[in-house]
Motif scaffolding. Sequence first.
Motif, PDB file in Angstrom:
ATOM      1  N   ARG A 255      16.466 -20.725 -17.506  1.00 26.41           N
ATOM      2  CA  ARG A 255      16.849 -19.413 -18.050  1.00 26.41           C
ATOM      3  C   ARG A 255      16.463 -18.252 -17.136  1.00 26.41           C
ATOM      4  N   ASP A 257      16.219 -15.330 -14.366  1.00 31.35           N
ATOM      5  CA  ASP A 257      17.107 -14.447 -13.606  1.00 31.35           C
ATOM      6  C   ASP A 257      16.755 -14.601 -12.127  1.00 31.35           C
ATOM      7  N   GLU A 260      13.024 -14.055 -11.267  1.00 30.10           N
ATOM      8  CA  GLU A 260      12.184 -15.122 -11.819  1.00 30.10           C
ATOM      9  C   GLU A 260      12.374 -16.416 -11.038  1.00 30.10           C
TER      10      GLU A 260
END
Length: 333
Positions: A255, A257, A260
């Motif tokens: 999950r 981005d 991250e």
Amino acid sequence: MSLDTAATAPHERMQSALADDLAAVNALIRDRMASKHAPRIPEVTAHLVDAGGKRVRPMLTLAAARMCGYEGSAHQKLAATVEFIHTATLLHDDVVDESHKRRGRPTANLLWDNKSSVLVGDYLFARSFQLMVETGNLRVLNILSNAAAVIAEGEVLQLTAAMNLATTEDIYLQVIRGKTAALFEAACEVGGVIADQPEGVVRGLAAYGDALGIAFQMVDDLLDWGGSDGVLGKNTGDDFRERKLTLPVIRAVARADAAERAFWVRTIEKGDQREGDLEQAMALLLAHGTLEETRIEALDWAARAKVALDPAPQHPLRDMMADLADYVVARLT
């Protein structure tokens, strides 16, 4: 993962109910870990065997057999087989992981050396095969020898999956089935087989062991992050430092981005870990809710384990096995 001690803990009730069998298994272990020509073998083995493990896996073999009405003694040899396989894998794991502590004590590879740990582990594997052959039951030989192969396969898979952000949840499940659940499954299954139970009971016992082992390992992985609340302590974060991809991290990476993902590439794939990275990793897991999701997954597997016992005979030991499934996830609730 160690089980907390408590007066009402199911594994302690099982120890009491199976006291005579466990005494026989312990005597068998001591007899078979002896060596005429290589005194280092019993020295290394005793260091780990005497380190305070709860004997959960061999106890499940004894419990499954007795629950199913078995009155012979072959289940004791199978329980000793299970413990030898488990001990051998621990000796090998500590070498692979370059570990220095096991159950609060220095590891065998630290006290002796890597060569001794690997070779003694090989000796214990050989002893385990001797014991299972002595039961004269070809099916239990097939189950336990297959489990030994799956365990080794799982460890190799973990090596290739570590530090690789492409690791999926399916691969993670395959790893923990190999490294943990396979022996739980086999330990329970052979108890039903040696008791000559109907196929539905045997399959149920195998499914119980598989689900219990998965829940057991998921709890271990979650507690390494301080549990679902992400409360860091002195013993948390080892998996992050060792760049292992457990379920909370796999889901957070999926999950992530761009920023991250760059963080995970630097810390996990490249191993460039800096001050404050563990706290940042924890913040990402909490932000994506993956610690809480892992808690729910572990509870679900524990529930599956209990349902799998439905075909088994009504018996106090069955109740203890069901309680054990609840107990391994108790610290997550």
